[in-house]
Structures are given as C-alpha cells and as structure tokens.
Design a protein around this motif. Sequence first.
Motif, short mmCIF file in Angstrom:
data_model
loop_
_atom_site.label_atom_id
_atom_site.label_comp_id
_atom_site.label_asym_id
_atom_site.label_seq_id
_atom_site.Cartn_x
_atom_site.Cartn_y
_atom_site.Cartn_z
N GLN A 181 -27.84 14.91 -25.61
CA GLN A 181 -29.22 14.53 -25.92
C GLN A 181 -29.65 15.10 -27.27
OE1 GLN A 181 -32.17 16.00 -23.15
NE2 GLN A 181 -33.45 14.21 -23.46
N PHE A 182 -29.27 16.33 -27.53
CA PHE A 182 -29.62 16.97 -28.80
C PHE A 182 -28.97 16.23 -29.96
CE2 PHE A 182 -29.20 20.43 -31.96
CZ PHE A 182 -30.54 20.75 -32.09
N ASN A 212 -30.54 12.58 -30.42
CA ASN A 212 -31.94 12.57 -30.87
C ASN A 212 -32.11 13.14 -32.26
OD1 ASN A 212 -33.65 11.39 -28.69
ND2 ASN A 212 -32.47 12.85 -27.51
N SER A 237 -33.97 9.26 -26.83
CA SER A 237 -35.25 9.36 -26.13
C SER A 237 -36.32 9.65 -27.18
CB SER A 237 -35.20 10.50 -25.11
OG SER A 237 -36.50 10.84 -24.69
N TRP A 238 -37.20 8.70 -27.41
CA TRP A 238 -38.20 8.87 -28.46
C TRP A 238 -39.14 10.02 -28.13
CZ3 TRP A 238 -36.95 7.16 -32.88
CH2 TRP A 238 -36.13 6.03 -32.99
N ARG A 239 -39.40 10.25 -26.84
CA ARG A 239 -40.27 11.36 -26.44
C ARG A 239 -39.63 12.69 -26.83
NH1 ARG A 239 -42.10 11.05 -20.53
NH2 ARG A 239 -43.51 9.58 -21.50
N TYR A 240 -38.36 12.84 -26.54
CA TYR A 240 -37.64 14.07 -26.89
C TYR A 240 -37.53 14.20 -28.41
CZ TYR A 240 -34.06 17.71 -26.72
OH TYR A 240 -33.36 18.88 -26.89
N ALA A 241 -37.28 13.11 -29.10
CA ALA A 241 -37.18 13.14 -30.57
C ALA A 241 -38.50 13.58 -31.19
CB ALA A 241 -36.76 11.77 -31.10
N LYS A 242 -39.62 13.06 -30.67
CA LYS A 242 -40.93 13.47 -31.18
C LYS A 242 -41.17 14.95 -30.94
CE LYS A 242 -43.15 9.45 -29.78
NZ LYS A 242 -44.32 8.78 -29.23
N ARG A 243 -40.75 15.43 -29.79
CA ARG A 243 -40.91 16.85 -29.46
C ARG A 243 -40.10 17.70 -30.43
NH1 ARG A 243 -38.19 19.34 -24.66
NH2 ARG A 243 -38.66 21.53 -24.95
N LEU A 244 -38.90 17.28 -30.74
CA LEU A 244 -38.07 18.01 -31.70
C LEU A 244 -38.70 18.04 -33.08
CD1 LEU A 244 -34.50 16.78 -30.71
CD2 LEU A 244 -35.43 19.07 -30.39
#
Length: 172
Positions: free
Chosen positions: A3-4, A7, A128-135
């Motif tokens: 995932q890391f 993203n 995952s756009w949600r995870y990407a935005k969080r990063l």
Amino acid sequence: ASQFLVNISTVKGVSYLPMAGFCALIVLLGPHAEGRLFVVLVVFMVAATQQHLLFGCSFFRAIQKMEREALVRLILAVLLLVTGLAVLMAGYGIKSLVASRVVVSLFCLGLVILFIKKDLGVSLLKPSWRYAKRLVRMSAPLAIGCILVMFYGSLNILILGFINGELAPGHW
C-alpha cells in the motif's frame, strides 16, 4: 509495504506532471525555447525516474538488503557510462544522450520493482486515494521545508541571473 509503495508512487507520479509543466513554461518563456524544450523535459524525466529509483532503494534499506541497492546503483552507473560514451563516440548529440539516460533509468527502475516484488512479496495494488491524501497531508510540512531550503540555497544564482540579464551567472 504494498500500500505504501503504490500510494507514494501515485502521489509522486501525479506531482511530476505540474512540475514538468512548470519546467516547460520556464523554457518557453526564455530565448531559443524550441531547441531546449525537448532536452529539458527529457532531463526532467531522467531526474523523476532516478528519484523514483531512490525511493525504491529505500525499501532495500528498510529490509536490510543493501546488496540489492548496491547492485542497482552499480548497474545504473555502468550502463550510464557505457551508453553515454557510445552515444557520444557515435557522434550523436545531447538529445540522444539524454534519451539514452531515460532508457537506462527506466531499466534500472524496472529492476528495483522486480527486486521489491521478489524480496518483499509486494503486489502492485490499485492506489487508495484516501490513503494517498493522508500521506500528502502528513508529509506537507516536510515538503514545504525542503522546498524553502532548496529555494534559499539557490537564491544567490537567481539574484545573479537578475543582475546579469542574459549573461549566465556561472560566467563571471
């Protein structure tokens, strides 16, 4: 890790587009833009590919397989030297030289991805756009700090460029 990797790669890929556009705009606003635009954009592609290659190498450091990073960096250096010399000795110009650098960098990036998949068992997932935005939110303060440090470190060259006009700051 999957995932890391996916993203961060997505965020980097998306951020390269406006940066390439900004580089193109700077070249187009300067003199002799038509001859320089191709070279600047290809050099940008080389820099982006090699930054991504270094990002991939950070995975090798994380799992303490520095021999993978060393192998990739050695292959990159040797191939850049050999292809660079071959292109120059064959009489081709700067456009062919930078194009050969893109090919070599992409090849080595492919090696990094292959090694990561083999060593970590990473599969290339859908981002995952949600995870990407969080990063992006989490890394924003560091990114802004890095940009300011780079700007501060290059300020003298920028000022010399304004003082000298058309004369390159390195030709005093």
